[in-house]
Design a protein around this motif. Sequence first.
Motif, short mmCIF file in Angstrom:
data_model
loop_
_atom_site.label_atom_id
_atom_site.label_comp_id
_atom_site.label_asym_id
_atom_site.label_seq_id
_atom_site.Cartn_x
_atom_site.Cartn_y
_atom_site.Cartn_z
N LEU A 106 0.85 -1.18 0.00
CA LEU A 106 0.00 0.00 0.00
C LEU A 106 0.88 1.23 0.00
O LEU A 106 2.03 1.18 0.45
N CYS A 114 1.03 4.49 1.95
CA CYS A 114 0.47 5.01 3.20
C CYS A 114 0.90 6.46 3.42
O CYS A 114 1.90 6.90 2.87
N THR A 120 2.62 -2.78 4.21
CA THR A 120 1.63 -3.84 4.05
C THR A 120 0.33 -3.39 4.72
O THR A 120 0.31 -2.39 5.46
N THR A 121 -0.72 -4.12 4.49
CA THR A 121 -1.99 -3.82 5.16
C THR A 121 -1.79 -3.86 6.67
O THR A 121 -2.28 -2.99 7.39
N GLN A 122 -1.06 -4.84 7.16
CA GLN A 122 -0.81 -4.98 8.59
C GLN A 122 -0.02 -3.77 9.13
O GLN A 122 -0.34 -3.24 10.20
N GLU A 123 0.98 -3.33 8.39
CA GLU A 123 1.76 -2.16 8.82
C GLU A 123 0.92 -0.90 8.82
O GLU A 123 1.03 -0.07 9.72
N ASN A 124 0.05 -0.75 7.82
CA ASN A 124 -0.83 0.42 7.76
C ASN A 124 -1.81 0.42 8.92
O ASN A 124 -2.05 1.45 9.54
N THR A 125 -2.35 -0.75 9.25
CA THR A 125 -3.27 -0.87 10.39
C THR A 125 -2.54 -0.56 11.69
O THR A 125 -3.06 0.16 12.54
N ARG A 133 -2.05 3.15 11.98
CA ARG A 133 -3.31 3.81 12.35
C ARG A 133 -3.58 3.65 13.84
O ARG A 133 -3.94 4.60 14.52
N GLN A 177 -7.68 4.69 15.09
CA GLN A 177 -8.59 3.55 14.99
C GLN A 177 -9.88 3.89 15.73
O GLN A 177 -9.87 4.15 16.92
#
Length: 156
Positions: free
Chosen positions: A70, A72, A90-95, A98, A104
């Motif tokens: 992604l 970000c 990655t999606t996990q790193e972006n989450t 956040r 969140q």
Amino acid sequence: MANAKCTVTDGVRNSRLRFESKVYRTGECDIWLSTQTSSGYGRMSVDNTQCFAHRLAWMYEHGDIPDGMLVCHKCDNPLCVNPQHLFLGTTQENTGDRQAKGRQANGERQHLAKLTASDVIAIRASGKLLRELAAEYGVSIATVSHVKRGDTWKHI
């Protein structure tokens, strides 16, 4: 909807002037002034493909985005297209980013939340049956059970 699979093509390279005409430079964030998605991200059509503006900004500066990655925002501004404010993750790193920044949505900040923090405190302190609490608060028995066990509303 903007397509996450834009790649560096002649069309992307040739669209740079059009892209730049849609950007306002503030000295910090470079703000996208044109079309936006419903979630507030800039978008632009390139080669008949809808592309996210921040992804285009990354590609103009660095080339194609690797599969599974992604683009970000360090600045947390979805309209920012400043390449210095963007990073791959990655999606996990972006989450994780956040959550670390406290963006969140949880508890009452969830747009569909039916309970308040005071409701959660009262539910946890109550000795009533789950079905009684569910009826009282207008939620499911499962919701009350999750609140009581601490599976949800962990921040309270």
